[in-house]
Design an enzyme around this catalytic site. Structure first.
Site, mmCIF file in Angstrom:
data_model
loop_
_atom_site.group_PDB
_atom_site.id
_atom_site.type_symbol
_atom_site.label_atom_id
_atom_site.label_comp_id
_atom_site.label_asym_id
_atom_site.label_seq_id
_atom_site.Cartn_x
_atom_site.Cartn_y
_atom_site.Cartn_z
ATOM 1 N N ARG A 31 43.582 54.243 -6.438
ATOM 2 C CA ARG A 31 44.610 53.943 -5.430
ATOM 3 C C ARG A 31 44.817 52.428 -5.289
ATOM 4 O O ARG A 31 45.952 51.964 -5.089
ATOM 5 C CB ARG A 31 44.203 54.574 -4.087
ATOM 6 C CG ARG A 31 45.199 54.364 -2.971
ATOM 7 C CD ARG A 31 44.910 55.261 -1.756
ATOM 8 N NE ARG A 31 45.717 54.840 -0.618
ATOM 9 C CZ ARG A 31 45.230 54.255 0.480
ATOM 10 N NH1 ARG A 31 43.928 54.029 0.606
ATOM 11 N NH2 ARG A 31 46.034 53.904 1.457
ATOM 12 N N HIS A 159 46.709 62.734 -7.558
ATOM 13 C CA HIS A 159 46.182 63.397 -6.353
ATOM 14 C C HIS A 159 45.272 64.579 -6.706
ATOM 15 O O HIS A 159 44.810 65.279 -5.820
ATOM 16 C CB HIS A 159 47.336 63.823 -5.425
ATOM 17 C CG HIS A 159 47.968 62.668 -4.702
ATOM 18 N ND1 HIS A 159 49.157 62.765 -4.015
ATOM 19 C CD2 HIS A 159 47.563 61.382 -4.552
ATOM 20 C CE1 HIS A 159 49.456 61.582 -3.473
ATOM 21 N NE2 HIS A 159 48.511 60.727 -3.801
ATOM 22 N N TRP A 175 43.179 67.279 -2.054
ATOM 23 C CA TRP A 175 44.244 68.108 -2.631
ATOM 24 C C TRP A 175 43.679 69.259 -3.464
ATOM 25 O O TRP A 175 44.352 70.249 -3.679
ATOM 26 C CB TRP A 175 45.149 67.251 -3.520
ATOM 27 C CG TRP A 175 46.003 66.268 -2.806
ATOM 28 C CD1 TRP A 175 47.285 66.467 -2.374
ATOM 29 C CD2 TRP A 175 45.696 64.900 -2.464
ATOM 30 N NE1 TRP A 175 47.779 65.324 -1.779
ATOM 31 C CE2 TRP A 175 46.826 64.355 -1.817
ATOM 32 C CE3 TRP A 175 44.566 64.083 -2.626
ATOM 33 C CZ2 TRP A 175 46.876 63.034 -1.346
ATOM 34 C CZ3 TRP A 175 44.611 62.773 -2.156
ATOM 35 C CH2 TRP A 175 45.744 62.260 -1.532
ATOM 36 N N ASP A 220 54.256 65.540 -1.635
ATOM 37 C CA ASP A 220 53.714 66.363 -2.725
ATOM 38 C C ASP A 220 54.528 67.654 -2.837
ATOM 39 O O ASP A 220 54.884 68.091 -3.933
ATOM 40 C CB ASP A 220 52.238 66.730 -2.467
ATOM 41 C CG ASP A 220 51.310 65.526 -2.400
ATOM 42 O OD1 ASP A 220 51.403 64.653 -3.286
ATOM 43 O OD2 ASP A 220 50.487 65.463 -1.464
HETATM 44 C C1 HEM Z 1 45.592 58.825 -1.539
HETATM 45 C C2 HEM Z 1 50.336 58.989 -0.520
HETATM 46 C C3 HEM Z 1 51.359 58.474 -5.226
HETATM 47 C C4 HEM Z 1 46.667 57.964 -6.174
HETATM 48 C C5 HEM Z 1 46.788 58.876 -0.869
HETATM 49 C C6 HEM Z 1 46.911 59.000 0.559
HETATM 50 C C7 HEM Z 1 48.246 59.066 0.848
HETATM 51 C C8 HEM Z 1 48.956 58.969 -0.392
HETATM 52 C C9 HEM Z 1 48.873 59.216 2.226
HETATM 53 C C10 HEM Z 1 45.735 59.045 1.544
HETATM 54 C C11 HEM Z 1 45.178 57.653 1.837
HETATM 55 C C12 HEM Z 1 43.990 57.746 2.762
HETATM 56 O O1 HEM Z 1 44.140 58.272 3.872
HETATM 57 O O2 HEM Z 1 42.888 57.297 2.362
HETATM 58 C C13 HEM Z 1 51.015 58.944 -1.729
HETATM 59 C C14 HEM Z 1 52.445 59.073 -1.862
HETATM 60 C C15 HEM Z 1 52.734 58.955 -3.187
HETATM 61 C C16 HEM Z 1 51.478 58.718 -3.878
HETATM 62 C C17 HEM Z 1 53.412 59.307 -0.707
HETATM 63 C C18 HEM Z 1 54.045 59.048 -3.908
HETATM 64 C C19 HEM Z 1 55.062 59.767 -3.467
HETATM 65 C C20 HEM Z 1 50.186 58.183 -5.876
HETATM 66 C C21 HEM Z 1 50.084 57.700 -7.224
HETATM 67 C C22 HEM Z 1 48.749 57.535 -7.488
HETATM 68 C C23 HEM Z 1 48.034 57.927 -6.295
HETATM 69 C C24 HEM Z 1 51.270 57.403 -8.145
HETATM 70 C C25 HEM Z 1 48.077 57.023 -8.737
HETATM 71 C C26 HEM Z 1 48.603 57.045 -9.943
HETATM 72 C C27 HEM Z 1 45.972 58.286 -5.022
HETATM 73 C C28 HEM Z 1 44.537 58.493 -4.969
HETATM 74 C C29 HEM Z 1 44.226 58.746 -3.622
HETATM 75 C C30 HEM Z 1 45.482 58.684 -2.903
HETATM 76 C C31 HEM Z 1 43.570 58.486 -6.156
HETATM 77 C C32 HEM Z 1 42.848 59.051 -3.024
HETATM 78 C C33 HEM Z 1 42.202 57.814 -2.463
HETATM 79 C C34 HEM Z 1 40.814 58.066 -1.899
HETATM 80 O O3 HEM Z 1 40.251 59.153 -2.060
HETATM 81 O O4 HEM Z 1 40.277 57.128 -1.287
HETATM 82 N N1 HEM Z 1 48.047 58.852 -1.419
HETATM 83 N N2 HEM Z 1 50.468 58.735 -2.958
HETATM 84 N N3 HEM Z 1 48.930 58.289 -5.333
HETATM 85 N N4 HEM Z 1 46.517 58.432 -3.778
HETATM 86 FE FE1 HEM Z 1 48.481 58.660 -3.386
#
Ligand code: HEM
Ligand code: CA
Length: 270
Positions: A31, A159, A175, A220
């Site tokens: 992230r 995700h 997820w 999502d």
């Molecule tokens: C976590 C939104 C696209 C990788 C998250 C979280 C949100 C989010 C709200 C939770 C953050 C937290 O509370 O710690 C979105 C939205 C996206 C998007 C709205 C696009 C529409 C992506 C993309 C990637 C990604 C393109 C990487 C290529 C991750 C990962 C986490 C995460 C790995 C987990 C982080 C953790 O466990 O600490 N995302 N995301 N996301 N996102 Fe996304």
């Protein structure tokens, strides 16, 4: 191929060890690299992607980057041990190692990213996608970054790992059932589960009716509601190899946005 001025093999091992001591770090490193690049505007060519500009104000304080101080701090000892690597390269390398560590694809690493000197180059707030929104918003953000619908779906497949934290985003939970594994299960869950509103969370998020342990953001869910996105969700749900290949290519492109003169590092020795 050009050997970098730091011991890449030994640095990779140190990153793996850091993740093995705290499995939650892996997804947060992915992230971190994504949000660092996600400030780009491919039309205006600004936003300082892949420059570690997120170390500085105002970017580090944007709501979308809440919680990313944790992976940034975790990498500090490695930046001290390997001072020749830029922060920008270190963040990308750490994300690649995390993806591989969790069972995802190997991504060929290129080095030579240049660190921002201060926060004057940070992009404006509001460029990262908002999980509360749907296809029009998601498509406009990823088009601004220079990605097709197919690349967008592949990228959001990240995700498959990690989870949401109330204290960072106001959302809660993972997820998929294996938040430390990297495969196409985000897509299989999205298609196979019966998604209903989670009444316990203030923000609108979905939960799977069967176990209520999994979550999906509105952003999502739009991947199966929009027919142009849905066809790629169906393709990746059926074909994990295809997902791995397409994710690897799209994530490499994301983590090279706005960079110049990158050099190919020697391939990983096995
Ligand atoms: C976590 C939104 C696209 C990788 C998250 C979280 C949100 C989010 C709200 C939770 C953050 C937290 O509370 O710690 C979105 C939205 C996206 C998007 C709205 C696009 C529409 C992506 C993309 C990637 C990604 C393109 C990487 C290529 C991750 C990962 C986490 C995460 C790995 C987990 C982080 C953790 O466990 O600490 N995302 N995301 N996301 N996102 Fe996304
Ligand atoms: Ca940046």
């Amino acid at each position: 191929v050009e050997k970098p001025p730091f011991d890449l093999e030994s640095l990779r091992t140190d990153i793996e060890n850091l993740i093995s001591e705290n499995l939650n770090l892996g997804p947060s490193l992915i992230r971190l690299a994504w949000h660092e690049a996600g400030s780009y505007d491919c039309f205006k060519k600004d936003g300082a992607p892949n420059s570690a500009s997120m170390r500085f104000k105002p970017e580090c304080a944007y709501a979308g980057n809440k919680g990313l101080d944790v992976p940034r701090k975790a990498l500090e000892p490695l930046k001290k041990k390997y001072p020749q690597i830029s922060y920008a390269d270190l963040w990308v390398l750490a994300a690649y190692v995390a993806i591989e560590y969790m069972g995802g694809p190997t991504i060929p690493f290129c080095w030579g990213r240049v660190d921002a000197k201060d926060g004057s180059v940070c992009g404006p707030d509001g460029r990262l996608p908002d999980g509360a929104q749907t296809q029009d918003h998601v498509r406009s953000v990823f088009t601004r970054l220079g990605f097709s619908d197919q690349e967008t779906v592949a990228l959001i497949g990240a995700h498959t790992c990690g989870e949401c934290h109330i204290k960072y985003s106001g959302y809660e939970g993972p997820w998929t059932h294996d938040k430390n594994g990297f495969d196409n299960s985000f897509f299989t869950q999205l298609l196979e589960e019966d998604w209903v509103v989670n009444p316990k969370i203030e923000k609108l998020q979905m939960m799977d009716r069967a176990t209520t342990k999994l979550m999906m953001l509105p952003s999502d869910m739009c991947l199966i509601l929009d027919p142009k996105y849905r066809k790629y969700v169906e393709m990746y749900a059926k074909d994990n190899d295809r997902f791995n290949d397409d994710f690897a290519r799209a994530f490499k492109k994301l983590t090279e946005l706005g960079t110049k003169n990158l050099r190919n590092a020697p391939a990983v020795s096995s």
